[in-house]
Design an enzyme around this catalytic site. Structure first.
Site, PDB file in Angstrom:
ATOM      1  N   ASN A 198       8.456  -2.125 -12.344  1.00 51.55           N
ATOM      2  CA  ASN A 198       7.954  -2.333 -10.986  1.00 51.55           C
ATOM      3  C   ASN A 198       6.504  -2.808 -11.109  1.00 51.55           C
ATOM      4  OD1 ASN A 198       7.018  -2.053  -8.373  1.00 51.55           O
ATOM      5  ND2 ASN A 198       7.895  -0.021  -8.046  1.00 51.55           N
TER       6      ASN A 198
ATOM      7  N   LYS B  32       4.617   0.097 -12.832  1.00 52.66           N
ATOM      8  CA  LYS B  32       5.285   1.402 -12.907  1.00 52.66           C
ATOM      9  C   LYS B  32       6.562   1.177 -13.693  1.00 52.66           C
ATOM     10  CE  LYS B  32       4.030   3.426  -8.461  1.00 52.66           C
ATOM     11  NZ  LYS B  32       4.507   3.660  -7.119  1.00 52.66           N
TER      12      LYS B  32
ATOM     13  N   ARG C 280      11.649  -5.037  -9.944  1.00 57.20           N
ATOM     14  CA  ARG C 280      11.306  -5.178  -8.521  1.00 57.20           C
ATOM     15  C   ARG C 280      10.654  -6.548  -8.361  1.00 57.20           C
ATOM     16  NH1 ARG C 280       5.940  -3.067  -5.765  1.00 57.20           N
ATOM     17  NH2 ARG C 280       6.342  -3.774  -3.654  1.00 57.20           N
TER      18      ARG C 280
ATOM     19  N   HIS D 243       8.467  -4.132   1.144  1.00 58.80           N
ATOM     20  CA  HIS D 243       8.703  -2.697   0.906  1.00 58.80           C
ATOM     21  C   HIS D 243      10.143  -2.321   1.246  1.00 58.80           C
ATOM     22  CE1 HIS D 243       4.135  -1.943   1.645  1.00 58.80           C
ATOM     23  NE2 HIS D 243       4.367  -1.999   0.348  1.00 58.80           N
TER      24      HIS D 243
ATOM     25  N   HIS E 169       5.665   3.167   5.722  1.00 61.46           N
ATOM     26  CA  HIS E 169       5.311   3.209   4.295  1.00 61.46           C
ATOM     27  C   HIS E 169       3.800   2.998   4.210  1.00 61.46           C
ATOM     28  CE1 HIS E 169       6.063   2.140  -0.080  1.00 61.46           C
ATOM     29  NE2 HIS E 169       4.832   1.694   0.112  1.00 61.46           N
TER      30      HIS E 169
ATOM     31  N   ASN F 156      -0.922   1.717  -1.091  1.00 62.02           N
ATOM     32  CA  ASN F 156      -1.965   0.690  -1.173  1.00 62.02           C
ATOM     33  C   ASN F 156      -1.635  -0.437  -0.203  1.00 62.02           C
ATOM     34  OD1 ASN F 156      -3.781   1.745  -3.056  1.00 62.02           O
ATOM     35  ND2 ASN F 156      -2.305   1.336  -4.684  1.00 62.02           N
TER      36      ASN F 156
ATOM     37  N   ARG G 195      -6.227  -5.067   2.365  1.00 58.86           N
ATOM     38  CA  ARG G 195      -5.737  -6.176   3.207  1.00 58.86           C
ATOM     39  C   ARG G 195      -5.974  -5.859   4.684  1.00 58.86           C
ATOM     40  NH1 ARG G 195       0.127  -6.260   0.437  1.00 58.86           N
ATOM     41  NH2 ARG G 195      -0.704  -4.636  -0.908  1.00 58.86           N
TER      42      ARG G 195
ATOM     43  N   GLY H 274       2.207   6.981  -0.975  1.00 57.22           N
ATOM     44  CA  GLY H 274       1.019   7.783  -1.334  1.00 57.22           C
ATOM     45  C   GLY H 274       0.315   8.434  -0.162  1.00 57.22           C
ATOM     46  N   ILE H 275      -0.024   7.644   0.850  1.00 56.17           N
ATOM     47  CA  ILE H 275      -0.748   8.190   2.005  1.00 56.17           C
ATOM     48  C   ILE H 275       0.213   8.922   2.945  1.00 56.17           C
ATOM     49  CG2 ILE H 275      -2.082   7.556   4.051  1.00 56.17           C
ATOM     50  CD1 ILE H 275      -3.120   5.113   2.357  1.00 56.17           C
TER      51      ILE H 275
ATOM     52  N   GLU I  78       2.968  10.417   2.406  1.00 54.26           N
ATOM     53  CA  GLU I  78       3.476  11.693   1.881  1.00 54.26           C
ATOM     54  C   GLU I  78       2.376  12.736   1.736  1.00 54.26           C
ATOM     55  OE1 GLU I  78       5.522  10.812  -1.838  1.00 54.26           O
ATOM     56  OE2 GLU I  78       6.399   9.066  -0.885  1.00 54.26           O
TER      57      GLU I  78
ATOM     58  N   GLU J 108      11.296   4.254  -5.227  1.00 55.91           N
ATOM     59  CA  GLU J 108      11.767   2.871  -5.373  1.00 55.91           C
ATOM     60  C   GLU J 108      12.529   2.695  -6.683  1.00 55.91           C
ATOM     61  OE1 GLU J 108       7.714   1.461  -4.558  1.00 55.91           O
ATOM     62  OE2 GLU J 108       8.622  -0.030  -3.238  1.00 55.91           O
TER      63      GLU J 108
HETATM   64  P1  AMP Z   1       1.063   4.200  -3.430  1.00 55.45           P
HETATM   65  O1  AMP Z   1       0.771   2.726  -3.285  1.00 55.45           O
HETATM   66  O2  AMP Z   1       2.261   4.635  -2.682  1.00 55.45           O
HETATM   67  O3  AMP Z   1       1.048   4.661  -4.867  1.00 55.45           O
HETATM   68  O4  AMP Z   1      -0.177   4.956  -2.708  1.00 55.45           O
HETATM   69  C1  AMP Z   1      -1.471   4.919  -3.246  1.00 55.45           C
HETATM   70  C2  AMP Z   1      -2.478   5.429  -2.240  1.00 55.45           C
HETATM   71  O5  AMP Z   1      -2.068   6.722  -1.741  1.00 55.45           O
HETATM   72  C3  AMP Z   1      -3.843   5.676  -2.856  1.00 55.45           C
HETATM   73  O6  AMP Z   1      -4.635   4.537  -2.818  1.00 55.45           O
HETATM   74  C4  AMP Z   1      -4.417   6.733  -1.970  1.00 55.45           C
HETATM   75  O7  AMP Z   1      -5.155   6.085  -0.950  1.00 55.45           O
HETATM   76  C5  AMP Z   1      -3.249   7.414  -1.311  1.00 55.45           C
HETATM   77  N1  AMP Z   1      -3.140   8.839  -1.700  1.00 55.45           N
HETATM   78  C6  AMP Z   1      -2.572   9.365  -2.795  1.00 55.45           C
HETATM   79  N2  AMP Z   1      -2.681  10.716  -2.788  1.00 55.45           N
HETATM   80  C7  AMP Z   1      -3.326  11.038  -1.647  1.00 55.45           C
HETATM   81  C8  AMP Z   1      -3.751  12.275  -1.035  1.00 55.45           C
HETATM   82  N3  AMP Z   1      -3.521  13.446  -1.610  1.00 55.45           N
HETATM   83  N4  AMP Z   1      -4.396  12.193   0.147  1.00 55.45           N
HETATM   84  C9  AMP Z   1      -4.630  11.025   0.748  1.00 55.45           C
HETATM   85  N5  AMP Z   1      -4.257   9.838   0.234  1.00 55.45           N
HETATM   86  C10 AMP Z   1      -3.620   9.837  -0.943  1.00 55.45           C
END
Ligand code: AMP
Length: 394
Positions: free
Chosen positions: A7, A14, A90, A179, A205, A208, A238, A327-328, A330, A381
């Site tokens: 990915n 990943k 991916r 996504h 979703h 980032n 973005r 990330g955010i 969840e 994913e």
């Molecule tokens: P992803 O692209 O799904 O891996 O999400 C990455 C983003 O999730 C990071 O840039 C963080 O901004 C956000 N993130 C990860 N852990 C946390 C957390 N515990 N609290 C707030 N934001 C988080």
């Protein structure tokens, strides 16, 4: 069947090796900050956890590093590359060409290349991953799973832009949506959880990259990202939705080149442009200390999501559940709280105590009187790609 998932993002890869159909994870890991002298490679198996900081210049070196970790004579999980039966890649942009998971051949690679200008941060990296994997794992089947595929069901009225017809009919200019693997995965879990096949869902979703999808009867019917993964919500770097007149003003009046504007909107805008920070954890921490730019950026981010929720409730003519993922979505109870605040007109009520709890499985964070369920569902994913690869090959 051993399936390796690759990915590739703009500056990360990943990876995960799974045994299917048991979905047992043999190892998982990530190469982050590709292009930096301090790239981080991680590897996690049943017995070992490795983290290494070194220079990884590009995606080619990233794949070489992953191969070395998998085959490491002491801590690795493979004796030979031949133990991998298939590789699931991916691929971010499949245009209108690919609405299904596809076995990769030269023609498929050429088309992925053709779509590169539409996803310049992603498709070239995805192609490098494919070409390296073909060389290194030459006995494995190479399969592409497209981020755009899930959105193949969006009706023309929602995906067509109001510009002269020839651009849609002949030049492929339309909203594609992204996504898709994540939205599909979490919406299927939600449908099962709600025990309602024809559920009306809004999947948010937030990572980032950020996007929101309206889903009816398991199908995407509208989506916030458009022709490229740049439209819609405020993201890490973005801008999301922006009046196109601003681009012309920047070029014609302020003297920026088109390339500079493109770079500015994709890599220097969003939360980074508003606050100086890209990672939401830093922004939340600054906001808690009273940093006004960070407080405003969080409010702008949540407000944009709220507007899309309102629009998609109209598109769906109802709503059973909102899903927060990535990330955010969840991890940030604050972002969920800002989004769900003052939504009582829609019968959306958050339970603050439940919202503050953490869990790695699906959870409901709405109050008992909320007609709309608010679900936090960890996305996966890699598992979704593995399932699609397995289904294609069997
Ligand atoms: P992803 O692209 O799904 O891996 O999400 C990455 C983003 O999730 C990071 O840039 C963080 O901004 C956000 N993130 C990860 N852990 C946390 C957390 N515990 N609290 C707030 N934001 C988080």
């Amino acid at each position: 069947m051993n399936i390796l998932i690759i990915n590739s993002g703009s500056s990360s890869i990943k990876y995960q090796l799974l045994e299917m159909p048991s979905a047992q994870v043999i190892c998982t890991g990530m190469i982050e900050r590709i292009g930096s002298t301090k790239s981080i490679s991680t590897f996690k198996s049943k017995d070992y956890r490795i983290e290494n900081i070194s220079k990884i210049t590009n995606h080619k070196e990233g794949i070489e590093r992953i191969t070395a970790l998998l085959l490491d004579s002491e801590k690795g999980v493979l004796y030979s590359t031949e133990e991998v039966d298939a590789i699931g890649h991916r691929v971010v942009h499949g245009g209108s060409e690919f609405t299904e998971t596809t076995l990769i051949d030269n023609e498929v690679k050429n088309k992925i290349k053709l779509f590169s200008p539409l996803a310049p941060l992603h498709n070239p990296a995805n192609l490098v991953g494919i070409e390296m994997a073909e060389k290194i794992f030459n006995s494995a089947k190479q399969i592409a799973v497209f981020d755009t595929a899930f959105h193949g069901t969006v009706p023309v009225k929602a995906k067509k832009y109001a510009i002269p017809n020839e651009f849609y009919n002949e030049k492929g200019i339309q909203g594609y949506g992204f996504h898709g693997t994540s939205h599909k995965y979490v919406s299927e879990i939600a449908t099962e959880y709600l025990e309602k096949q024809n559920a009306k869902l809004i999947s948010i979703h937030l990572g980032n990259g950020c996007s929101i999808t309206a889903i009816k009867d398991g199908k995407s019917i509208d989506h916030s990202m458009g022709f490229a993964p740049s439209n819609g919500l405020v993201m890490g770097t973005r801008s999301g939705d922006i009046d196109h007149a601003i681009i012309f003003y920047m070029v014609n009046t302020l003297g920026y080149s088109l390339d500079e504007v493109n770079e500015l909107l994709n890599k220097k805008s969003g939360m980074l442009g508003l606050t100086g920070f890209n990672d939401l954890r830093d922004i939340e921490s600054e906001a808690s200390k009273g940093n006004t730019s960070c407080i405003l950026a969080l409010e702008m981010n949540a407000y944009r999501i709220k507007k899309y929720i309102g629009a998609y409730i109209a598109a769906l003519n109802g709503l059973d559940a909102i899903i927060f993922t990535a990330g955010i979505g969840e991890n940030s109870s604050l972002m969920r709280q800002l989004v769900c605040k003052d939504m009582d007109y829609f019968n959306i009520h958050l339970d603050d105590a439940k919202n503050d709890l953490r869990s790695s499985t699906i959870r409901e964070v709405n109050s008992l009187d909320s007609k709309v369920k608010i679900l936090v569902i960890p996305t996966n994913e890699e598992l979704e790609i593995a399932k699609q690869v397995f289904n294609l090959l069997t």
